[in-house]
Structure formats: C-alpha cells, structure tokens
Scaffold this motif. Structure first.
Motif, PDB file in Angstrom:
ATOM      1  N   GLU A 217      48.495  46.758  38.158  1.00 41.64           N
ATOM      2  CA  GLU A 217      47.797  47.581  37.181  1.00 41.64           C
ATOM      3  C   GLU A 217      46.985  46.746  36.196  1.00 41.64           C
ATOM      4  O   GLU A 217      47.480  45.766  35.650  1.00 41.64           O
ATOM      5  N   GLY A 218      45.732  47.164  36.004  1.00 37.10           N
ATOM      6  CA  GLY A 218      44.887  46.521  35.015  1.00 37.10           C
ATOM      7  C   GLY A 218      44.276  45.211  35.436  1.00 37.10           C
ATOM      8  O   GLY A 218      43.565  44.578  34.650  1.00 37.10           O
ATOM      9  N   SER A 219      44.509  44.759  36.673  1.00 35.55           N
ATOM     10  CA  SER A 219      43.919  43.504  37.119  1.00 35.55           C
ATOM     11  C   SER A 219      42.438  43.707  37.432  1.00 35.55           C
ATOM     12  O   SER A 219      41.996  44.804  37.786  1.00 35.55           O
ATOM     13  N   LEU A 220      41.675  42.621  37.304  1.00 35.04           N
ATOM     14  CA  LEU A 220      40.224  42.680  37.472  1.00 35.04           C
ATOM     15  C   LEU A 220      39.756  41.484  38.287  1.00 35.04           C
ATOM     16  O   LEU A 220      40.088  40.337  37.968  1.00 35.04           O
ATOM     17  N   VAL A 221      38.984  41.770  39.345  1.00 33.73           N
ATOM     18  CA  VAL A 221      38.372  40.718  40.158  1.00 33.73           C
ATOM     19  C   VAL A 221      36.864  40.841  39.954  1.00 33.73           C
ATOM     20  O   VAL A 221      36.253  41.821  40.386  1.00 33.73           O
ATOM     21  N   GLU A 222      36.284  39.845  39.295  1.00 35.83           N
ATOM     22  CA  GLU A 222      34.850  39.903  39.015  1.00 35.83           C
ATOM     23  C   GLU A 222      34.036  39.541  40.247  1.00 35.83           C
ATOM     24  O   GLU A 222      34.551  38.984  41.217  1.00 35.83           O
ATOM     25  N   THR A 223      32.743  39.856  40.199  1.00 33.64           N
ATOM     26  CA  THR A 223      31.873  39.737  41.363  1.00 33.64           C
ATOM     27  C   THR A 223      31.823  38.311  41.926  1.00 33.64           C
ATOM     28  O   THR A 223      31.999  37.327  41.189  1.00 33.64           O
ATOM     29  N   ASN A 224      31.612  38.236  43.243  1.00 33.16           N
ATOM     30  CA  ASN A 224      31.497  36.961  43.968  1.00 33.16           C
ATOM     31  C   ASN A 224      32.752  36.098  43.839  1.00 33.16           C
ATOM     32  O   ASN A 224      32.685  34.889  43.598  1.00 33.16           O
ATOM     33  N   SER A 225      33.920  36.738  44.003  1.00 28.77           N
ATOM     34  CA  SER A 225      35.195  36.019  43.927  1.00 28.77           C
ATOM     35  C   SER A 225      35.997  36.246  45.195  1.00 28.77           C
ATOM     36  O   SER A 225      35.770  37.207  45.938  1.00 28.77           O
ATOM     37  N   ILE A 226      36.968  35.368  45.434  1.00 28.30           N
ATOM     38  CA  ILE A 226      37.831  35.468  46.613  1.00 28.30           C
ATOM     39  C   ILE A 226      39.280  35.294  46.163  1.00 28.30           C
ATOM     40  O   ILE A 226      39.605  34.350  45.424  1.00 28.30           O
ATOM     41  N   LEU A 227      40.139  36.190  46.624  1.00 25.28           N
ATOM     42  CA  LEU A 227      41.590  36.077  46.420  1.00 25.28           C
ATOM     43  C   LEU A 227      42.210  35.780  47.777  1.00 25.28           C
ATOM     44  O   LEU A 227      42.059  36.556  48.719  1.00 25.28           O
ATOM     45  N   GLU A 228      42.889  34.650  47.875  1.00 26.42           N
ATOM     46  CA  GLU A 228      43.442  34.218  49.163  1.00 26.42           C
ATOM     47  C   GLU A 228      44.540  35.156  49.660  1.00 26.42           C
ATOM     48  O   GLU A 228      45.153  35.895  48.882  1.00 26.42           O
ATOM     49  N   ALA A 229      44.807  35.087  50.968  1.00 30.98           N
ATOM     50  CA  ALA A 229      45.816  35.937  51.599  1.00 30.98           C
ATOM     51  C   ALA A 229      47.200  35.682  51.000  1.00 30.98           C
ATOM     52  O   ALA A 229      47.557  34.545  50.665  1.00 30.98           O
ATOM     53  N   GLY A 230      47.977  36.773  50.859  1.00 29.04           N
ATOM     54  CA  GLY A 230      49.338  36.670  50.359  1.00 29.04           C
ATOM     55  C   GLY A 230      49.453  36.445  48.867  1.00 29.04           C
ATOM     56  O   GLY A 230      50.540  36.126  48.372  1.00 29.04           O
ATOM     57  N   SER A 231      48.386  36.623  48.134  1.00 29.81           N
ATOM     58  CA  SER A 231      48.406  36.375  46.689  1.00 29.81           C
ATOM     59  C   SER A 231      48.847  37.628  45.929  1.00 29.81           C
ATOM     60  O   SER A 231      48.712  38.744  46.413  1.00 29.81           O
ATOM     61  N   VAL A 232      49.357  37.417  44.729  1.00 27.41           N
ATOM     62  CA  VAL A 232      49.763  38.516  43.843  1.00 27.41           C
ATOM     63  C   VAL A 232      49.048  38.335  42.518  1.00 27.41           C
ATOM     64  O   VAL A 232      49.214  37.318  41.836  1.00 27.41           O
ATOM     65  N   LEU A 233      48.245  39.340  42.151  1.00 24.53           N
ATOM     66  CA  LEU A 233      47.529  39.306  40.881  1.00 24.53           C
ATOM     67  C   LEU A 233      48.297  40.170  39.895  1.00 24.53           C
ATOM     68  O   LEU A 233      48.350  41.393  40.026  1.00 24.53           O
ATOM     69  N   PRO A 234      48.938  39.564  38.869  1.00 25.50           N
ATOM     70  CA  PRO A 234      49.802  40.319  37.949  1.00 25.50           C
ATOM     71  C   PRO A 234      49.012  41.329  37.120  1.00 25.50           C
ATOM     72  O   PRO A 234      47.775  41.288  37.065  1.00 25.50           O
TER      73      PRO A 234
ATOM     74  N   LEU B 229      37.758  30.974  43.335  1.00 28.01           N
ATOM     75  CA  LEU B 229      38.774  31.189  44.376  1.00 28.01           C
ATOM     76  C   LEU B 229      40.147  31.073  43.732  1.00 28.01           C
ATOM     77  O   LEU B 229      40.459  30.060  43.097  1.00 28.01           O
ATOM     78  N   TRP B 230      40.971  32.123  43.907  1.00 32.57           N
ATOM     79  CA  TRP B 230      42.326  32.138  43.370  1.00 32.57           C
ATOM     80  C   TRP B 230      43.317  32.331  44.517  1.00 32.57           C
ATOM     81  O   TRP B 230      42.999  32.927  45.549  1.00 32.57           O
ATOM     82  N   ALA B 231      44.554  31.866  44.301  1.00 31.96           N
ATOM     83  CA  ALA B 231      45.589  32.009  45.327  1.00 31.96           C
ATOM     84  C   ALA B 231      46.956  31.838  44.691  1.00 31.96           C
ATOM     85  O   ALA B 231      47.096  31.291  43.592  1.00 31.96           O
ATOM     86  N   GLY B 232      47.995  32.324  45.410  1.00 29.78           N
ATOM     87  CA  GLY B 232      49.381  32.108  44.999  1.00 29.78           C
ATOM     88  C   GLY B 232      50.045  33.346  44.443  1.00 29.78           C
ATOM     89  O   GLY B 232      49.454  34.417  44.331  1.00 29.78           O
ATOM     90  N   ASN B 233      51.338  33.181  44.103  1.00 27.31           N
ATOM     91  CA  ASN B 233      52.146  34.244  43.520  1.00 27.31           C
ATOM     92  C   ASN B 233      52.921  33.661  42.327  1.00 27.31           C
ATOM     93  O   ASN B 233      53.913  32.951  42.505  1.00 27.31           O
ATOM     94  N   PRO B 234      52.473  33.944  41.111  1.00 27.90           N
ATOM     95  CA  PRO B 234      51.271  34.706  40.742  1.00 27.90           C
ATOM     96  C   PRO B 234      49.988  33.920  41.029  1.00 27.90           C
ATOM     97  O   PRO B 234      50.007  32.688  41.112  1.00 27.90           O
ATOM     98  N   ALA B 235      48.881  34.637  41.197  1.00 26.12           N
ATOM     99  CA  ALA B 235      47.622  34.007  41.566  1.00 26.12           C
ATOM    100  C   ALA B 235      47.125  33.091  40.450  1.00 26.12           C
ATOM    101  O   ALA B 235      47.214  33.421  39.267  1.00 26.12           O
ATOM    102  N   ARG B 236      46.619  31.923  40.861  1.00 27.15           N
ATOM    103  CA  ARG B 236      46.087  30.947  39.919  1.00 27.15           C
ATOM    104  C   ARG B 236      44.730  30.436  40.415  1.00 27.15           C
ATOM    105  O   ARG B 236      44.418  30.527  41.592  1.00 27.15           O
ATOM    106  N   PHE B 237      43.992  29.839  39.501  1.00 26.71           N
ATOM    107  CA  PHE B 237      42.685  29.275  39.849  1.00 26.71           C
ATOM    108  C   PHE B 237      42.850  28.104  40.806  1.00 26.71           C
ATOM    109  O   PHE B 237      43.710  27.236  40.610  1.00 26.71           O
ATOM    110  N   VAL B 238      42.021  28.083  41.863  1.00 25.98           N
ATOM    111  CA  VAL B 238      42.042  26.977  42.828  1.00 25.98           C
ATOM    112  C   VAL B 238      40.794  26.119  42.671  1.00 25.98           C
ATOM    113  O   VAL B 238      40.873  24.921  42.441  1.00 25.98           O
TER     114      VAL B 238
END
Length: 253
Positions: A167-184, A194-203
């Motif tokens: 809830e309330g998470s935001l992915v801004e334009t031209n971004s990628i969230l890697e497979a298996g990631s969790v955006l709190p 590019l973000w990845a991980g659980n919780p997702a972090r900047f890569v």
C-alpha cells in the motif's frame, strides 16, 4: 365339462378386461397429446436473468460498478475482473490473473501487460496520502505471480516476476523492480533506477539503452497478445471455419 366352461369364461373375461384397459389407456394418451399440441406458447419474460453456467465468470459487476475492457485489449478467458476495473486499449491481462476492484479503482493503462497469476487489489485508503487506487500506467510490464495493492506504477516500468508492491508504494517512470522483490508500504522508486531485494533497495541507475528497451518489451507483449486474441473463440469448433477463411485469403495459420 363344467370345469372347462368355467375356465373358458374366465379367459374370455380376462381378455375383454385387458382389451378395455388398453383402449382406455390409448384414449387418455391421445387426449394428453392433443392437449399438449394446443397448449399456448410460453413467452420468456424480458426481465428474466440469463445466467451463464459455463463455469467461472470473467466479468463480475459489484453494485454500481462494472469492469470496462477496451475492444482491442486482450483479457484471457480465465481472468477475473471484479468491480472498478478498467483495461485500456492494447493492454493485456493473461491467464489466471485476478483484478479485484471492490474497494477502489484498478486501472491498466495503454499497452500495459499483467501477466499470468497476478493478483491486483486496492484498499480503501493509502497510508501515504496518495490515491488508494491501483494504477498500472502505459507501457508497464508486470511479471507473472506478482501482487499489487494500492500502488502507483508510472509509465514505462518493469515489475519482475513474484514481486510484491504494498500500500502506498510508488514506482516512478523508467524504473525496473527486479524479480522476487518486495516494495514496502510508502516506499518510492525514483525515476531511472533499478531496485531489488526484500525489502527492495537501490541497486544502480539504468543506462539509456535499458530505458529504451522498456517500451519495446511492452510492445512485443502486445504483438503476442494480438495473436492470442484473434485465436480465442469461446464456443465449439468455430475455429475451423476461421482457419478455412485464413487459407482462402492466403494467410498462414
């Protein structure tokens, strides 16, 4: 002799009674058939609800809201759309996905793709103050088995398979969230990252070439969906007639 006479009288009476019974039965049958033939036709009421018993319902209205699907959008036959769901032009929702807009709106934008077994929902309100509706904007690709709830995905993004956006998470334009990631809840992915991980972090920051490939992927999935859309026919063996028609025009099957 007396005995023979009694036996003969019994046989005659038995045969007469069976004959009379048979005649009575035939007369009753004729009367029933004549009554049925002259019965008035039953006119179906226009107010009668026509239920579809073929199995799982694809489009489920809830109260005053009914899902809306563009004519050229592809929605697989075993997808469930319920309530405030809108699927725009050239978008595709693939097999087994469930979009449940019973609490808030769900929007699938132009040329966006929601792949197999995704679950998309929306809450009453968002903890960040952003709109609680779920938005998958244009040229967004959502990978299979992903879970989205009251999140905002801006144009030209990729959400990897098995990802969770809360809830309330935001992915801004031209971004990628890697497979298996969790955006709190309330987490934001800035544009071009590019973000990845659980919780997702900047890569890292995406390159220009990677950003150009994002809408190309969405367009390729749309082309694939067009092939599925033209082949999907809900009833019997009508597809055989379509194949004959394609052959008559020289179109490869």
């Amino acid at each position: 002799m007396a005995t023979l006479g009694r036996l003969s009288r019994r046989l005659i009476s038995t045969s007469l009674s069976s004959h009379l019974t048979r005649r009575t039965h035939n007369n009753l049958t004729r009367r029933c058939l004549s009554t049925e033939s002259h019965a008035p036709p039953i006119n179906e009421s226009p107010d009668r609800v026509k239920w579809d018993y073929r199995g799982q319902r694809q489009i489920i209205p809830l109260g005053q809201w009914a899902p809306k699907v563009a004519v050229d959008a592809y929605v697989a036959p075993n997808v469930v759309l319920a309530g405030q769901v809108r699927v725009y032009d050239c978008a595709s929702v693939w097999n087994g996905a469930v979009l449940r807009g019973d609490l808030n709106k769900i929007t699938i934008g132009f040329c966006a793709s929601v792949q197999e077994k995704c679950v998309i929902h929306a809450a009453w309100s968002s903890p960040t103050g952003l709109p609680a509706e779920t938005l998958v904007d244009r040229y967004v690709t959502v990978g299979a088995y992903s879970l989205l709830r009251s999140c905002q995905i801006e144009p030209e993004c990729i959400i990897g398979q098995h990802s969770i956006l809360m809830e309330g998470s935001l992915v801004e334009t031209n971004s990628i969230l890697e497979a298996g990631s969790v955006l709190p809840p309330g987490r934001r992915i800035p544009s071009g990252e590019l973000w990845a991980g659980n919780p997702a972090r900047f890569v890292r920051t995406l390159t220009g070439e990677e950003i150009k490939e994002i809408p190309k992927l969405a367009t390729a999935i749309n082309d694939l969906a067009n092939g599925h859309h033209s082949e999907f026919l809900p009833y019997s063996t009508v597809y055989l007639e379509v194949e004959k028609l394609k052959k008559s025009f020289g179109i490869s099957i």
